[in-house]
Design a protein around this motif. Structure first.
Motif, mmCIF file in Angstrom:
data_model
loop_
_atom_site.group_PDB
_atom_site.id
_atom_site.type_symbol
_atom_site.label_atom_id
_atom_site.label_comp_id
_atom_site.label_asym_id
_atom_site.label_seq_id
_atom_site.Cartn_x
_atom_site.Cartn_y
_atom_site.Cartn_z
ATOM 1 N N ASP A 263 0.866 -1.180 0.000
ATOM 2 C CA ASP A 263 0.000 0.000 0.000
ATOM 3 C C ASP A 263 0.903 1.231 0.000
ATOM 4 O O ASP A 263 1.651 1.449 0.946
ATOM 5 N N THR A 265 0.076 4.313 0.228
ATOM 6 C CA THR A 265 -0.425 5.469 0.983
ATOM 7 C C THR A 265 0.652 5.968 1.943
ATOM 8 O O THR A 265 1.284 5.170 2.628
ATOM 9 N N THR A 299 7.378 1.971 4.507
ATOM 10 C CA THR A 299 5.962 2.385 4.535
ATOM 11 C C THR A 299 5.145 1.686 3.443
ATOM 12 O O THR A 299 4.020 1.245 3.701
ATOM 13 N N VAL A 300 5.691 1.566 2.227
ATOM 14 C CA VAL A 300 4.912 0.959 1.135
ATOM 15 C C VAL A 300 4.723 -0.546 1.314
ATOM 16 O O VAL A 300 3.852 -1.138 0.681
ATOM 17 N N ARG A 302 3.593 -1.914 3.954
ATOM 18 C CA ARG A 302 2.568 -2.120 4.988
ATOM 19 C C ARG A 302 1.265 -1.434 4.605
ATOM 20 O O ARG A 302 1.277 -0.391 3.945
ATOM 21 N N LEU A 303 0.174 -1.971 5.109
ATOM 22 C CA LEU A 303 -1.147 -1.409 4.862
ATOM 23 C C LEU A 303 -1.358 -0.165 5.734
ATOM 24 O O LEU A 303 -0.956 -0.150 6.885
ATOM 25 N N GLY A 304 -2.011 0.837 5.140
ATOM 26 C CA GLY A 304 -2.432 1.992 5.940
ATOM 27 C C GLY A 304 -1.518 3.191 5.807
ATOM 28 O O GLY A 304 -0.483 3.128 5.137
ATOM 29 N N SER A 308 1.611 2.849 9.155
ATOM 30 C CA SER A 308 2.613 2.119 8.361
ATOM 31 C C SER A 308 3.974 2.825 8.352
ATOM 32 O O SER A 308 4.941 2.295 7.806
HETATM 33 NA NA NA Z 1 1.507 2.109 3.591
#
Ligand code: NA
Ligand code: ADP
Length: 320
Positions: A263, A265, A299-300, A302-304, A308
């Protein structure tokens, strides 16, 4: 300088309310949903969390409503080690929210900025002066220059307030980072108060008319950003990493680090927060970009959004 400096972030704090459905409801229609989640977000808050988790002394300047979302967002920042002394709790306006309907990869989002537009430039300037007075001098009667400190702003708060805040931060001696997200233009006279402008590729295209893809367009886009008056420019290119110009005007590419993408985000927010934390430690810009690349690669995976964003220890565990 690292022990005396601080990362101050003026920016947005949002609660994301997200629900999945099998098909988008039409006007007047109710459809069943599932998987309702709330996520703490807002570009400003995410960047502050990233800087704090990298070990920087970090302070958020922002506003939320006096409501349960506001309380949760403030508590989340505190948990991450972000100072919240300058987060205003407003009675007159609600906390910023993003209401997201997810449907087979197709998202519909309603963004309600609420309290994110409540602060005026003078409020931010007042917070910055107080921050410099107590945090960097220990003497509240006199303002010391914020030498070695970093100020970050984005485009999710009131634009006039953001412009005024950048000018004030620069005058106080902060190294100013402007992340024009969502894409937004500053008044011409404000650009010289920006030490580093850091858009992603689509924001860069809106600001300069140039979509940075190959070496030639990256150099042209970076120069177009510098021509506005910013001291330096970094463009993030998602999985293609980030670019800047060296002292001789040559293109410098920082590749994205390999990651299992779950993810993306908050990738850009993590990059900017980690870059700012590295800058606080006095590192040259290209090494700050490397710090951003390492943290955002985690960060990418992991979800959220906010949850994250990795700690410094997690980044060191990943990359040694
Ligand atoms: Na993420
Ligand atoms: P934004 O979220 O603002 O659009 P980007 O997508 O450009 O920002 O990402 C910022 C940084 O995050 C990139 O420069 C890169 O270092 C890292 N990143 C983004 N996507 C990936 C990916 N797929 N794999 C590894 N790193 C990534």
């Amino acid at each position: 300088m690292a022990d005396r400096g601080i990362v101050a972030v003026f920016g947005s704090m949002n609660m994301d309310l997200s629900v999945a459905c099998e098909r988008m409801p039409r006007a007047g229609e109710t459809v069943g949903g599932s998987g309702f989640i709330t996520n703490a977000g807002g570009k400003g808050a995410n960047q502050a969390v990233a800087a704090a988790r990298m070990g920087a002394r970090t302070c958020m300047i922002g506003a939320v409503g006096r409501d349960t979302f506001g309380d949760a967002l403030v508590a989340g920042l505190q948990d991450a080690g972000v100072g919240v002394e300058f987060v205003a709790l407003r009675d007159d306006v609600e906390t910023g929210t993003a209401t997201i309907i997810r449907c087979e990869g197709d998202n519909r989002i309603v963004l309600s900025p609420g309290a994110n537009h409540a602060l005026a430039g003078a409020d931010v300037a007042c917070a910055l002066r107080r921050l410099v007075a107590h945090e960097l001098d220990g003497d509240t009667s006199e303002i010391a220059p914020a030498a070695g400190s970093v100020f970050i702003a984005q485009g999710e708060c009131d634009l006039a307030a953001t412009a005024e805040a950048l000018v004030c931060a620069r005058e106080l001696g902060f190294y100013t980072v402007f992340n024009p997200a969502p894409a937004c233009e500053l008044p011409a006279e404000v650009w010289p108060a920006v030490d580093l402008v850091c858009p992603n590729e689509t924001e860069c295209q809106v600001l300069t008319g140039i979509l940075p893809t190959d070496d030639v367009s990256c150099v042209a886009a970076l120069n177009a950003l510098l021509d506005k008056g910013a001291g330096a420019a970094v463009i993030t290119l998602g999985g293609a990493g980030s670019v800047t110009l060296g002292d001789g005007g040559e293109l410098l590419r920082m590749p994205a680090l390999s990651s299992t993408v779950v993810d993306t985000t908050a990738a850009g927010d993590t990059f900017i927060g980690a870059l700012a934390a590295a800058r606080l430690g006095g590192l040259p810009l290209f090494e700050c970009m490397a710090a951003g690349a390492r943290a955002s690669a985690v960060t990418v995976s992991r979800l959220g959004a906010q949850q994250s964003i990795p700690t410094r220890a997690e980044v060191e565990h990943w990359f040694g």
